[in-house]
Design a protein around this motif. Structure first.
Motif, PDB file in Angstrom:
ATOM      1  N   LYS A   1      -8.443  -0.068  -0.166  1.00  0.00           N
ATOM      2  CA  LYS A   1      -9.328   1.167  -0.202  1.00  0.00           C
ATOM      3  C   LYS A   1      -8.503   2.455   0.331  1.00  0.00           C
ATOM      4  N   PRO A   2      -7.639   2.506   1.159  1.00  0.00           N
ATOM      5  CA  PRO A   2      -6.826   3.575   1.181  1.00  0.00           C
ATOM      6  C   PRO A   2      -6.165   4.186  -0.036  1.00  0.00           C
TER       7      PRO A   2
ATOM      8  N   ARG B   1       0.828  -1.282   0.090  1.00  0.00           N
ATOM      9  CA  ARG B   1      -0.031   0.112  -0.036  1.00  0.00           C
ATOM     10  C   ARG B   1       0.898   1.363  -0.149  1.00  0.00           C
TER      11      ARG B   1
ATOM     12  N   ARG C   1     -13.025  -8.403  -4.420  1.00  0.00           N
ATOM     13  CA  ARG C   1     -13.955  -7.389  -3.633  1.00  0.00           C
ATOM     14  C   ARG C   1     -13.420  -6.862  -2.307  1.00  0.00           C
TER      15      ARG C   1
ATOM     16  N   ASN D   1     -10.098  -4.688  -3.074  1.00  0.00           N
ATOM     17  CA  ASN D   1     -10.600  -3.459  -3.649  1.00  0.00           C
ATOM     18  C   ASN D   1     -11.307  -2.524  -2.619  1.00  0.00           C
ATOM     19  N   ASP D   2     -12.232  -3.465  -1.748  1.00  0.00           N
ATOM     20  CA  ASP D   2     -13.071  -2.529  -0.832  1.00  0.00           C
ATOM     21  C   ASP D   2     -12.270  -2.492   0.423  1.00  0.00           C
ATOM     22  N   VAL D   3     -11.302  -3.349   0.777  1.00  0.00           N
ATOM     23  CA  VAL D   3     -10.716  -3.254   2.165  1.00  0.00           C
ATOM     24  C   VAL D   3      -9.216  -3.121   2.259  1.00  0.00           C
TER      25      VAL D   3
ATOM     26  N   ASP E   1      -8.237   9.015  -5.711  1.00  0.00           N
ATOM     27  CA  ASP E   1      -9.494   9.723  -6.002  1.00  0.00           C
ATOM     28  C   ASP E   1      -9.165  11.318  -5.540  1.00  0.00           C
TER      29      ASP E   1
ATOM     30  N   PHE F   1      -6.905   3.541  -3.130  1.00  0.00           N
ATOM     31  CA  PHE F   1      -7.984   4.326  -4.064  1.00  0.00           C
ATOM     32  C   PHE F   1      -8.488   5.614  -3.516  1.00  0.00           C
ATOM     33  N   GLU F   2      -8.633   5.558  -2.158  1.00  0.00           N
ATOM     34  CA  GLU F   2      -9.039   7.012  -1.878  1.00  0.00           C
ATOM     35  C   GLU F   2      -8.052   8.136  -1.880  1.00  0.00           C
TER      36      GLU F   2
ATOM     37  N   ARG G   1     -12.703   1.225  -8.982  1.00  0.00           N
ATOM     38  CA  ARG G   1     -11.885   0.233  -7.915  1.00  0.00           C
ATOM     39  C   ARG G   1     -11.163  -0.907  -8.794  1.00  0.00           C
TER      40      ARG G   1
END
Length: 423
Positions: free
Chosen positions: A181-182, A84, A173, A176-178, A188, A184-185, A201
């Motif tokens: 997630k930081p 990450r 999922r 991408n969502d867990v 964005d 992709f945030e 995502r």
């Protein structure tokens, strides 16, 4: 074909610069004008390929430093936390400076297309901001989601059928969502600063117009459908520079035992105790000849069956090699498989788990699933590959596929065709 004006942009990392050298060389030999924006330490390689070198913003130029030197805080991280961090600090944070570099160069002289390695995200975003069409070049295994393909990152084994698709969906999922997630945030927020909407995502870096993928399709996980813009072009490896044979070369030729080559690549050779030194120890009492690449580091006294040099003449070495032990650098794997050399892969950083997973699925080598294999594990893996001819058979089959592709020429053909369509 009319003369094209092309702009190349790459991350200042050897594994991101080297695959584009044969493309630039083929394009300049056809008379096209190529400018290349990257790190200063690559100026000589860029100009040797016939392109005009342009220095990138000093704030994002690694200046030849190892990523651990450049970002010392990452040394405290492991596993997903390190991945990450790398995605944010190494690949996302440079985007504003990348876009500024490209805008400056295009204002000085417009270009028909921008060619970029998949990690140089600024080129793809600039297109969305009204810049030229971007052509992506895959310097890692193909990073393109599909239901039948394991989500990119952890190096999961390929599993066919409905159960495999279900596993991929659930884990995709989760990632991408867990897990990511930081990341992709963070991405964005960068997009928002440019007035752009949030992105999808998932990890994908394929141009909608043309993606030149290093390697052959047979090395990748099987796909039900490949987008038409994705072109496998073979081994994107530039002409090998003249390298003197080391003084011990004749001893290797006279040894008569299987040659095992061990390398940690061009970036991860700072800690040879991870792979090179354990491999030398593991094979010291085996009937093999070990040839190790050590970069600028001294490995100390060697056993009688081992030889080492900072850099090796791969054109001479690989045809003699029975097994290559590698940390999974994508360029080195391409070189070995193009010569039909089976592999033992031990790497768990960056894209290396994905490289190892593809080698394993192809049958052309073993995946040790660690960056720091034990002496026992290395000895056993090498013995397995030497004693089981199926690994060599699969590697030789892949080599036959590589021989069907002249990567630089084929890439130039695709670029010219796209430029004609876009004219």
């Amino acid at each position: 074909m009319p003369t094209l004006d092309l702009l190349v942009a790459t991350m200042p990392v050897p594994g991101h610069v080297a695959p584009l050298l044969p493309i630039a060389r083929a394009l300049t030999e056809r008379g096209h004008r190529v400018r290349w924006c990257t790190g200063r330490v690559f100026a000589g390689q860029v100009t040797a390929a016939g392109a005009e070198f342009v220095a990138m913003d000093p704030s994002i130029d690694h200046c030849g430093r190892n990523v651990n030197e450049l970002f010392p805080e990452r040394n405290r991280l492991k596993g997903v936390a390190k991945l990450r961090y790398d995605m944010r600090a190494v690949f996302l944070d440079p985007i504003p400076a990348q876009i500024a570099d490209l805008r400056r160069l295009l204002a000085d002289r417009p270009s028909d297309l921008v060619l970029h390695d998949t990690a140089y995200v600024g080129a793809a975003l600039l297109e969305q901001l009204g810049g030229p069409w971007a052509v992506s070049v895959g310097v890692t295994p193909l990073m393109l989601p599909a239901p039948e393909i394991p989500p990119f990152g952890p190096g999961l084994r390929y599993r066919p059928g409905p159960l495999g698709k279900l596993r991929n969906a659930v884990l995709g999922r989760l990632l991408n969502d867990v897990v990511f997630k930081p990341v992709f945030e963070h991405r964005d927020k960068l997009l928002e600063d440019f007035g752009m909407p949030a992105g999808e995502r998932g990890l994908s870096s394929v141009s909608p117009h043309l993606h030149l993928q290093n390697g052959v399709a047979q090395l990748e996980h099987p796909r039900e459908q490949l987008p038409p813009q994705v072109k496998f072009v073979g081994a994107l490896v530039d002409r090998a520079p003249a390298t003197e044979l080391p003084p011990w070369w004749e001893e290797v030729l006279r040894a008569g035992s299987p040659v095992v080559h061990v390398t940690q690549g061009t970036v991860a050779d700072m800690a040879l105790n991870q792979l090179v030194l354990p491999a030398i120890r593991a094979l010291a009492d085996q009937d093999v000849t070990v040839v190790a690449s050590t970069g600028a580091h001294d490995v100390g006294p060697l056993p009688p069956n081992a030889f080492a040099a900072p850099f090796l003449p791969y054109a001479d070495l690989l045809p003699l090699t029975s097994v290559m032990i590698t940390n999974g650098g994508f360029g080195g794997v391409q070189l070995a498989l193009a010569q039909g050399v089976p592999l033992v892969v031990a790497g768990m950083t960056e894209d290396k788990p994905e490289v190892a997973a593809r080698v394993e699925r192809s049958g052309a080598g073993l995946n040790l699933r660690t960056s720091t294999p034990s002496v026992k594990a290395l000895r056993s893996a090498v013995r397995t590959v030497l004693d089981n001819s199926s690994y060599r058979t699969h590697a030789v089959r892949l080599a036959a596929e590589y021989r069907k592709h002249d990567a630089g020429t084929l890439s130039a053909d695709h670029v010219e065709h796209l430029a004609h369509v876009n004219a």
